[in-house]
Design a protein around this motif. Sequence first.
Motif, mmCIF file in Angstrom:
data_model
loop_
_atom_site.group_PDB
_atom_site.id
_atom_site.type_symbol
_atom_site.label_atom_id
_atom_site.label_comp_id
_atom_site.label_asym_id
_atom_site.label_seq_id
_atom_site.Cartn_x
_atom_site.Cartn_y
_atom_site.Cartn_z
ATOM 1 N N PHE A 113 0.838 -1.050 0.138
ATOM 2 C CA PHE A 113 0.026 0.122 0.157
ATOM 3 C C PHE A 113 0.980 1.177 0.112
ATOM 4 O O PHE A 113 1.484 1.365 1.113
ATOM 5 C CB PHE A 113 -0.928 0.137 1.298
ATOM 6 N N VAL A 160 4.088 1.054 2.070
ATOM 7 C CA VAL A 160 4.071 -0.097 3.029
ATOM 8 C C VAL A 160 3.933 -1.407 2.347
ATOM 9 O O VAL A 160 3.206 -1.675 1.517
ATOM 10 C CB VAL A 160 3.011 -0.021 4.028
ATOM 11 N N ALA A 167 3.070 -4.735 2.847
ATOM 12 C CA ALA A 167 2.060 -5.363 3.696
ATOM 13 C C ALA A 167 2.578 -7.170 3.758
ATOM 14 O O ALA A 167 2.583 -7.762 4.673
ATOM 15 C CB ALA A 167 0.820 -5.080 3.590
ATOM 16 N N PRO A 210 3.110 -10.874 14.729
ATOM 17 C CA PRO A 210 3.053 -9.737 15.471
ATOM 18 C C PRO A 210 1.730 -8.809 14.664
ATOM 19 O O PRO A 210 1.573 -8.899 13.480
ATOM 20 C CB PRO A 210 4.070 -9.086 15.694
ATOM 21 N N ASN A 211 1.240 -8.035 15.417
ATOM 22 C CA ASN A 211 0.238 -6.969 14.633
ATOM 23 C C ASN A 211 1.068 -6.022 13.592
ATOM 24 O O ASN A 211 2.247 -5.930 13.555
ATOM 25 C CB ASN A 211 -0.264 -5.972 15.765
ATOM 26 N N GLY A 212 0.260 -6.095 12.413
ATOM 27 C CA GLY A 212 0.805 -5.277 11.482
ATOM 28 C C GLY A 212 1.660 -6.347 10.456
ATOM 29 O O GLY A 212 2.665 -5.741 9.567
ATOM 30 N N ALA A 213 1.733 -7.706 10.801
ATOM 31 C CA ALA A 213 2.717 -8.620 10.146
ATOM 32 C C ALA A 213 2.147 -8.888 8.769
ATOM 33 O O ALA A 213 2.618 -9.161 7.839
ATOM 34 C CB ALA A 213 2.677 -9.774 10.879
ATOM 35 N N GLY A 214 0.862 -8.529 8.263
ATOM 36 C CA GLY A 214 0.009 -8.646 7.058
ATOM 37 C C GLY A 214 -0.737 -9.860 6.811
ATOM 38 O O GLY A 214 -1.319 -10.254 5.917
ATOM 39 N N LYS A 215 -1.260 -10.484 8.168
ATOM 40 C CA LYS A 215 -2.191 -11.467 8.241
ATOM 41 C C LYS A 215 -3.551 -11.131 7.454
ATOM 42 O O LYS A 215 -4.001 -11.752 6.723
ATOM 43 C CB LYS A 215 -2.439 -11.996 9.514
ATOM 44 N N THR A 216 -3.948 -9.898 7.838
ATOM 45 C CA THR A 216 -5.369 -9.679 7.305
ATOM 46 C C THR A 216 -5.295 -9.292 5.909
ATOM 47 O O THR A 216 -6.208 -9.566 5.270
ATOM 48 C CB THR A 216 -5.831 -8.480 8.128
ATOM 49 N N THR A 217 -3.994 -8.715 5.596
ATOM 50 C CA THR A 217 -3.915 -8.429 4.049
ATOM 51 C C THR A 217 -3.847 -9.409 3.507
ATOM 52 O O THR A 217 -4.588 -9.721 2.078
ATOM 53 C CB THR A 217 -2.649 -7.639 4.226
ATOM 54 N N GLN A 274 -11.620 -9.661 11.121
ATOM 55 C CA GLN A 274 -11.106 -9.237 12.579
ATOM 56 C C GLN A 274 -12.062 -8.549 13.320
ATOM 57 O O GLN A 274 -12.347 -8.526 14.482
ATOM 58 C CB GLN A 274 -9.894 -8.577 12.249
HETATM 59 N N1 ADP Z 1 -6.360 -1.094 3.159
HETATM 60 C C1 ADP Z 1 -4.998 -0.681 3.474
HETATM 61 N N2 ADP Z 1 -4.552 0.606 2.944
HETATM 62 C C2 ADP Z 1 -3.192 0.771 3.631
HETATM 63 N N3 ADP Z 1 -2.491 0.117 4.488
HETATM 64 C C3 ADP Z 1 -2.737 -1.124 4.768
HETATM 65 C C4 ADP Z 1 -4.248 -1.472 4.298
HETATM 66 N N4 ADP Z 1 -4.470 -2.797 5.206
HETATM 67 C C5 ADP Z 1 -3.243 -3.040 5.660
HETATM 68 N N5 ADP Z 1 -2.299 -2.083 5.720
HETATM 69 C C6 ADP Z 1 -1.071 -2.060 6.220
HETATM 70 O O1 ADP Z 1 -0.545 -3.269 5.975
HETATM 71 C C7 ADP Z 1 0.379 -3.650 7.134
HETATM 72 C C8 ADP Z 1 -0.258 -5.071 7.555
HETATM 73 O O2 ADP Z 1 -1.567 -4.943 8.280
HETATM 74 P P1 ADP Z 1 -2.488 -6.331 8.363
HETATM 75 O O3 ADP Z 1 -2.735 -7.077 7.197
HETATM 76 O O4 ADP Z 1 -3.465 -5.706 8.958
HETATM 77 O O5 ADP Z 1 -1.595 -6.904 9.733
HETATM 78 P P2 ADP Z 1 -1.929 -7.863 10.791
HETATM 79 O O6 ADP Z 1 -3.504 -8.431 10.537
HETATM 80 O O7 ADP Z 1 -1.211 -9.128 10.651
HETATM 81 O O8 ADP Z 1 -2.258 -7.102 11.886
HETATM 82 C C9 ADP Z 1 -0.079 -2.728 8.265
HETATM 83 O O9 ADP Z 1 1.278 -1.778 8.421
HETATM 84 C C10 ADP Z 1 -1.055 -1.957 7.822
HETATM 85 O O10 ADP Z 1 -1.007 -0.622 7.992
#
Ligand code: ADP
Lengths: 291, 264, 319
Positions: free
Chosen positions: B24, B27, B29, B48-55, B96
């Motif tokens: 992004f 970043v 991700a 850890p948080n922000g590792a990219g799991k949700t992405t 989440q």
């Molecule tokens: N839609 C988005 N736009 C911009 N940045 C994003 C978006 N989704 C996630 N990120 C960034 O991608 C990184 C990974 O986020 P995320 O996948 O939510 O991590 P996790 O679920 O592992 O905690 C973070 O730095 C987050 O800020």
Amino acid sequence: MQEVLQYIFSGITSGAIYAVIAVGFSMLYNSTELINFAHGEFVMLGALSFVTLSGPFQLPLLPAFILSVAGVAVIGMLFERLAIRTVRTPNPIVLIIITVGASIFLKGVGMLIWGKDAHTMPPFSGHPPLDIAGAKLLAQSLWIVAILFITVAGLHLFYKKTLTGKAMEACAISQKAAWLTGIPSKFMVLLAFGLSTGMGAVAGVIISPITMSSYDMGTMLGLKGFCAAMLGGLGSLWGSVIGGLLLGILEALGVGLVSSGLKDATAFLLLLFILYVRPSGIIGSVEVERF
Amino acid sequence: MSDRRDSRTGSRPLLELEAVSKSFGGVHAVRGVSFQLTPESITGLIGPNGAGKTTLFNLITGLFPANSGRMIYEGETTHKVCIHELVRRGISRTFQNVELFESMSVLENILVGQHSRTRCGMWGSIFRFPWVLREEQQARRNALALLEFVGLEDYAAQKSSDLPFGWQRLLELARALAARPKLLLLDEPAAGLNIVETTQLGELIKKIREQGVTILLVEHDMSLTMTVSDKIIVLDQGVKIAEGPPREVQRDEAVVKAYLGTTG
Amino acid sequence: MDNRSNWHRIAYAALIVIVVLTGMLVSNAYHLQLLTFIGINTLLALGLNMLMGYAGQISLGHAAFYGIGAYTTAILTVHYAISPWLALPAAILIAMAIAYIVGVPTLKLSGYYLGMGTLGFGMIVHILFREWSGVTGGASGFIGIPPLELGPVSFSSGRNYFYLVWAIVLLSLIICRRIIDSRLGRGLRSIHDGEKAARAVGVNTGKLKLQVFVLSAAFSALAGFLYAHLVYFISPGTFDFITSIRIVTMVVIGGMASIWGALLGASLLTLLPEWLHSFSEFEMVVYGLILMSVMIFLPQGLTRGLMDIYERSKRQPDR
Ligand SMILES: Nc1ncnc2c1ncn2[C@@H]1O[C@H](COP(=O)(O)OP(=O)(O)O)[C@@H](O)[C@H]1O
Ligand SMILES: [Mg+2]
């Protein structure tokens, strides 16, 4: 050729007015992410109060100008304080209807005060039109363009150089973050309404010598100003100026070279085109997905 | 395609990621992540948080496209396939931050979950042909069965937003199951649940797998993840740093470092 | 569930009784026409409510479809002497086709941008009615639209037309109710509640939005058809931006996501100007104030707002 030049001159004149209106839309959108459908009515209030102050009240031009702009800005702030801030569910649909309600209300007020007749106003100065390559350029057009650039340059300086202006930009980026850093974001929203509606009044003042002013002049002007703001990129000051001038010129050329029926359609065709092809405007960078 | 076989079970992987990346702006991700999911397995995805799991979840479910890399689901690429088509092919998820349809009842939420499994359209709804009524009744029976499965059968008529938070998570799980998935992605399903609820959730997850569903589970609650998962994948700053059975991963140095380096 | 559909059945029955009684008791032609207008406006509000209330997509250009319905039947029946009953499906189909073409790019937008896109479309269609004078009669309008007739029954009398319109309204209410209660309607409501989640559970949101946009255009065109054959004369002013706003207002004031809200909103907004005539000069001021106050104090609309107040008062003793 001479004809085309003439069209461009008149296009720049009306374009400058659209630009001032567009700047008003953009400033408000910037600080509040709100689109004020009553903006055109503030243009109307500016025009008619200016006509009254300088006509029946016999004020000189400058005091009349300042008084009407300040007066309209105060009404704009009252509108924010009384209507917008009291909204409990600020989603776009609710806000659209409220501002539409305000536009009908203000139109009604305009009709009560000034009646249904159109009012006229002599040009700001009695200079004869300039002759450039056979095309005539009215002195009033020069006034309009000059006022556009002076006000926009002033706003530019305000945003970049003063603390209040910078604080407003910060609010534009994130209201919550601004609040956390101690910027009184509510006051900034109020100020944004004042500035935005004040710009509307400026547009009303400068247009009053070149068209008839009446209580129902606002709707179309507001919509076209909005189209201009979209064209240049909603939220961008100079983008709005460019959008306004472009719209004015294209409209004038459309009317002159194609058909007079095109006049009002130009703005909306451009609006659809820009929405479909490049919603961030020709120079803007707004992310559409976010909204 | 058919020669891609998992070495242990000898069956084709249900989902296969090859060097998938997503950024992004600046970043990164997700960076060059590859892995395979064996059918009917439970895989824990931690980091850890922000590792990219949700992405990664968003990429797999097609919410947005990857910048590079390939994803193969049931032997076919998922590139440029619409989300609703992926759901129809069997990929379901939870969020989440619970995302229920708040104006609808508990039952209706599950009925929407069956959208991809039912077919009544404009004409069907207006004329209420016999098959439409049958379909609707079947959908309601399915929905009630699912509610029973997660233990919410007594609250079918309640507004979904009126449920306590833990139950909302269960409802979202049931809604995801309503699409009859082959691959179920759970994004932190235990967040906000108490110990009892978490244990129950673990049981549910195992039962779902027994019905033949492959599960990819993101969860910070290690006791849950480590007990239910067959395999763990660890992400850190978008990169896969470890993969293996739970016990091995727990001993992995890189993993320990990634977790100690942050909050864990 | 059953409780709710029972409730609706009672409401339908009540509506039928009211319509029949009104038709028998009211003999003043002006009043009958006003009541017929309420019916036509209900169709407009109902169509837009499907789009706005249920799918959560705003349109500030619905007067365009209303106008397309009216002008299509006017042109076909007057210029080509086609029977109105053939012009009706033509009007609806043309409006639907245009909605489809416009909807594909427009419905990709959201929020204010969607509002502005639909507004731009509405303005362009309005300008077309005004400027394409060879076909539409231009700014001065289109005269000589024939009355409706069905065999021996003539709908040129106010009472028959009143019954016709309200029969159509009733049918439309039932159709909308059925759509909302179906798989399709649940899909629509899921878009309203959360588009991301809706997509994730497999709802083809793009297709659904387009479908409901086309459906609402069909209702608007039907209303336009009925309007044209009621007043025999149409002009561009009836289908302008203000009309689009008025339709939105009916939906919002009556209550979004409620078919009875559409009926309530249409009734209020049709009657309000009549009452406001007594305010004469102050009409616009009062209208504007009412709009603003309803949105500020009852943003869910009257139906929902009043229901909430009722439920709160009912719940009070428990606490
Ligand atoms: N839609 C988005 N736009 C911009 N940045 C994003 C978006 N989704 C996630 N990120 C960034 O991608 C990184 C990974 O986020 P995320 O996948 O939510 O991590 P996790 O679920 O592992 O905690 C973070 O730095 C987050 O800020
Ligand atoms: Mg996450």
